[in-house]
Design an enzyme around this catalytic site. Structure first.
Site, PDB file in Angstrom:
ATOM      1  CE  LYS A  22     -19.300  -7.747  31.493  1.00  0.00           C
ATOM      2  NZ  LYS A  22     -20.124  -8.967  31.521  1.00  0.00           N
ATOM      3  CB  SER A  23     -21.430  -7.140  38.096  1.00  0.00           C
ATOM      4  OG  SER A  23     -20.769  -8.223  37.534  1.00  0.00           O
ATOM      5  NE  ARG A  27     -25.606  -8.460  40.642  1.00  0.00           N
ATOM      6  CZ  ARG A  27     -24.921  -9.190  39.742  1.00  0.00           C
ATOM      7  NH1 ARG A  27     -24.502  -8.642  38.611  1.00  0.00           N
ATOM      8  NH2 ARG A  27     -24.670 -10.459  39.970  1.00  0.00           N
ATOM      9  CB  SER A 166     -23.020 -19.158  39.894  1.00  0.00           C
ATOM     10  OG  SER A 166     -23.682 -18.282  38.992  1.00  0.00           O
ATOM     11  CG  ASP A 321     -15.700 -12.160  35.325  1.00  0.00           C
ATOM     12  OD1 ASP A 321     -15.897 -13.317  34.897  1.00  0.00           O
ATOM     13  OD2 ASP A 321     -16.618 -11.409  35.684  1.00  0.00           O
TER      14      ASP A 321
HETATM   15  C1  S3P Z   1     -21.298 -12.193  37.079  1.00  0.00           C
HETATM   16  C2  S3P Z   1     -20.971 -13.352  37.720  1.00  0.00           C
HETATM   17  C3  S3P Z   1     -19.925 -14.269  37.245  1.00  0.00           C
HETATM   18  C4  S3P Z   1     -19.005 -13.573  36.265  1.00  0.00           C
HETATM   19  C5  S3P Z   1     -19.759 -12.801  35.223  1.00  0.00           C
HETATM   20  C6  S3P Z   1     -20.602 -11.716  35.873  1.00  0.00           C
HETATM   21  C7  S3P Z   1     -22.396 -11.372  37.616  1.00  0.00           C
HETATM   22  O1  S3P Z   1     -20.533 -15.364  36.579  1.00  0.00           O
HETATM   23  O2  S3P Z   1     -18.153 -14.497  35.642  1.00  0.00           O
HETATM   24  O3  S3P Z   1     -18.885 -12.186  34.303  1.00  0.00           O
HETATM   25  O4  S3P Z   1     -22.548 -10.202  37.215  1.00  0.00           O
HETATM   26  O5  S3P Z   1     -23.133 -11.881  38.474  1.00  0.00           O
HETATM   27  P1  S3P Z   1     -21.064 -16.655  37.371  1.00  0.00           P
HETATM   28  O6  S3P Z   1     -22.203 -16.251  38.215  1.00  0.00           O
HETATM   29  O7  S3P Z   1     -21.496 -17.611  36.289  1.00  0.00           O
HETATM   30  O8  S3P Z   1     -19.900 -17.150  38.138  1.00  0.00           O
END
Ligand code: S3P
Length: 441
Positions: A22-23, A27, A166, A321
């Site tokens: 997903k991340s 991007r 974050s 997560d």
């Molecule tokens: C993510 C970063 C994390 C994570 C989220 C996805 C990302 O959040 O908990 O599910 O894709 O950059 P934070 O940046 O708030 O820690």
């Protein structure tokens, strides 16, 4: 499917293809939209969250076609996004909202971005503050919540030390940094996932890491020597944060044997594997290889008793997560699981500390809830018999809570009901059908 019933099972076996990470999908989609030319992204995440990112990009005038997990994005170029006619809707997705806030800050138009009830309760000052320093003008409800009204424009580079670890905040600043006139630096005292940095480099941006500092060279104005982003063909690795639910099922159920194919193994995401291994989990990695800057490989997992332990400090950010699943395994471990320094869990898709404590108690676990975490007792402090009993679970609309308890329920005594189980689609629409296929009753 509003409610899903989970009966105890004997074992889990087989091979699993996870949805695309997903991340990384967010991007790749955003950078493809800002690049020149047509990018092709294979194994793009099926998550509702990533669908929201694509919809927002379409509203910004980007041409996107999707077909069988393949997404073709014809980029508008850094300067080619169009003013959206309506507010952008990030749904449940913090990543969509925060990363796009960075992009919108660099645009010569005004836009509004919001999301569902959960997202409108999540903290946004963490992106508003640095983006405002760069020159964007951002109005927010009560100065800290979505909807955000963003008036972008020419940005100036900043040097910013992240006050909370974050990756979303880091990424918002780096994306805004593409529009700044000079070099923007983000210092992260605690390392977070680095997919944005890797993806920026793939698309041709000038980005470098020196110790804890990431530097991005702005592309403002174009011209000789100023980088532009170029379209790419990319494959998204499987999502390790989704893989964890199946790993946990394999660890819990006797005689299990699972092969998880093509999982993303970026070292900023694999802390969960280290923690499980340190608790005695029989997990091994095979065929590990590189793919567009990311590491990918197969994970093999079997049944194995878990010792338990404490998760705290800088490690928390690296498996944030995965904590719901680890915590829900707590009652099945020998010594129990304790989480500290994880106050960030309270501002995720739900207050995950409260949701975990509430649902574990419903299943009969002993839980001590604290402001920054919780302690879940293990088998050594309970009686004999099953560690948990079946119960009705309220995930509070949070996909990871729903999936974590679906797995914990597989080894409980008696049937469990997961309310509002559809919320799993936020990250993993096929979660329950994939699980059903692998279980033996
Ligand atoms: C993510 C970063 C994390 C994570 C989220 C996805 C990302 O959040 O908990 O599910 O894709 O950059 P934070 O940046 O708030 O820690």
């Amino acid at each position: 499917m509003a409610k899903k019933s989970i009966a105890p099972v004997r074992t889990i076996t087989g091979a699993v293809e996870l949805p695309g990470d997903k991340s990384i999908s967010h991007r790749y989609a955003i950078l493809a939209a800002l690049a020149e030319g047509t990018s092709e992204i294979q194994h793009f995440s099926t998550a509702e969250d990533c669908h929201c990112t694509l919809e927002c990009l379409r509203r910004l005038g980007v041409a996107i076609e999707t077909e069988n997990g393949r997404v073709r994005i014809t980029g508008a170029g850094l300067g080619g996004l169009r003013r959206p006619r309506r507010a952008l809707d990030a749904g449940n997705s913090g990543t969509t909202l925060r990363l796009l806030a960075g992009v919108l800050s660099g645009q010569p138009f005004e836009s509004m971005i919001s999301g569902d009830d959960s997202l409108r309760r999540r903290p946004m000052r963490r992106v508003i503050e640095p983006l405002t320093r760069m020159g964007a003008s951002i109005r927010a409800r009560d100065e800290q919540f979505a909807p955000l009204e963003i008036r972008g424009g020419p940005l100036q580079p900043i040097e910013y030390t992240l006050p909370v670890p974050s990756a979303q905040v880091k990424s918002a600043i780096l994306l805004a940094g593409l529009y700044a006139d000079g070099v923007t630096s983000v210092v992260e005292p605690v390392r977070t996932r680095d997919h944005t940095e890797l993806a920026l480099a793939e698309f041709g941006a000038r980005v470098e890491r020196i110790d804890q500092t990431i530097r991005i060279h702005g592309c403002a104005g174009g011209g000789p020597g100023i980088p532009r982003l170029e379209a790419r063909r990319l494959v998204v690795p499987g999502d390790i944060s989704s893989a964890v639910f199946f790993l946990a099922a394999a660890l819990l159920l006797p005689a299990s044997n699972l092969l998880l194919h093509n999982v993303g193994l970026n070292p900023t995401r694999t802390a969960v594997l280290d923690v499980l291994a340190s608790m005695g989990a029989p997990i091994s990695l095979v065929s590990v290889h590189g793919s567009s800057g990311e590491l990918v490989g197969d994970i093999v997992a079997h049944y194995g008793p878990l010792d338990g332990g404490v998760i705290s400090g800088t490690m928390v950010a690296q498996l944030i997560d995965e904590l719901p699943m680890l915590v829900a395994l707590g009652p099945y471990t020998e010594r129990g699981i304790e989480i500290r320094d994880a106050q960030e869990l309270r501002v995720k898709e739900s207050d995950r500390i409260a949701a975990l404590a509430e649902n574990l108690r419903r299943m009969g676990a002993q839980v001590e809830e604290r402001p920054d975490g919780l302690r879940v007792a293990g088998r050594s402090s309970g009686g004999s018999g099953a560690a948990l009993r079946g119960a009705e679970i309220d995930p509070h609309g949070d996909h990871r809570i729903a999936m974590a308890f679906a797995i914990a329920a597989l080894a409980a005594e008696g049937e469990s009901i997961i309310r509002d189980a559809d919320c799993a689609a936020v990250s993993f629409p096929d979660f329950f059908s994939t699980l059903d296929r692998l279980l033996e009753r």
